[in-house]
Design an enzyme around this catalytic site. Sequence first.
Site, PDB file in Angstrom:
ATOM      1  N   CYS A   1       2.214  -3.414  -4.415  1.00  7.62           N
ATOM      2  CA  CYS A   1       2.402  -4.794  -3.970  1.00  7.62           C
ATOM      3  C   CYS A   1       1.186  -5.303  -3.211  1.00  7.62           C
ATOM      4  O   CYS A   1       0.686  -6.398  -3.468  1.00  7.62           O
ATOM      5  CB  CYS A   1       3.645  -4.881  -3.087  1.00  7.62           C
ATOM      6  SG  CYS A   1       3.950  -6.523  -2.399  1.00  7.62           S
TER       7      CYS A   1
ATOM      8  N   CYS B   1      10.719  -3.176   1.408  1.00  5.65           N
ATOM      9  CA  CYS B   1      11.363  -4.462   1.704  1.00  5.65           C
ATOM     10  C   CYS B   1      12.614  -4.697   0.869  1.00  5.65           C
ATOM     11  O   CYS B   1      13.558  -5.333   1.337  1.00  5.65           O
ATOM     12  CB  CYS B   1      10.368  -5.607   1.528  1.00  5.65           C
ATOM     13  SG  CYS B   1       9.794  -5.882  -0.172  1.00  5.65           S
TER      14      CYS B   1
END
Length: 397
Positions: A106, A209
């Site tokens: 990411c 997350c």
Amino acid sequence: MSKHGRILVAMSGGIDSSLAAVLLHEEGYEVIGMTMKTWDYASSGGTKKETGCCSLDSINDARNIAVNLGFPHYILDIRSEFGDSVIDHFTGEYLEGRTPNPCVLCNTHIKWDALLRRADRLDCESIATGHYAHIRQVNDNSAANGRYVISKGVDTLKDQSYVLWGVSQESLSRTKLPLGHLRKSEIYAMATERGFTELVTKSESYEICFVPDNDYRGFLKRRVPGLEQSVAGGNFILEDPLTGTRKVVGKHEGYPFYTIGQRKGLGIAFGYPVFVTDIRKDTNEVVLGIDKDLYRDGMVVSRLNLQKYASIEKPLETVTKVRYKDPGTPARISQTGDQIEVLFEQGVSAIAPGQAAVFYEGEDVIGGGWIMKSFRQADGGAEADPFSMPAIRPATR
């Protein structure tokens, strides 16, 4: 007119990225803050309250910093890009029997690319993040001349150079890391001096997350309908690599639900500690062994991104890290196409395919890639043993 030009700062709402924005603002940059919404946890079916960089609280914290200092702040919704790349990769790697590292993917692919695209639209010359690392352009007569290089941050406990190996040359040329020369204690002191006490007391999140309850098994089951039924009932194998003996010792819940080095949660007891030493997707086998069976002294790394050098023309001595908190092990690396073979000087425990391997020369990141497999040199996994190792010996630190 700003003193140094316009810069887009990635702001998660935490103390590091907030202070990065504050310091750049104080230096005279025209700061624009941007918080990226990567995931809506409520849609994943989890039970824990949303936390971390994607939560509403974090977005509001970042906005409050911008309002207090008088610079613009935007929210960037990249949930579609994130889901297509990071979550699909995360799921696919577990289904291949590997252990993914979604935060590295990411950071270096999704967030950097998204930031640079928006920086262009906002006429920003550069972007900045709150990572603890340095960027410099090499200016000498070496093979690295002219290239942009990540090197370790001053704070060895917070250094984040490991997670930045995937950032491209073009992206590095437009990136600033204002915290690389600072220690975490200094960041806390700076925040306190400026009255941002809520940042000092705010807890930091180290969870993935989109799996804030740390239940990746549950996430996979919700993400892949029927997975649990399709992989249940495989064999636990107790294997001795020295004698070659193997014995079925029980049934497991399915190979995607285990990781290399795992000890807890196996649901099987022997009266002594055992660990997952191998995961075999094709036969749905999870191999167990004792601590010494976790050690490997070679691995193959692919899907490379090289920073300090454009390519590795001849075998190179490095210190290689196989996980974020790994202090690193001396190793010789050799490149063939988009693949690097790594031969360690001594055994390394729990090398997990799917994780990132990062190669260092001194403080500099040479580059990195994704671990595809590990091996024992004594088993013929490498053509030669440059360190003349008679057998794997665990690292002594």
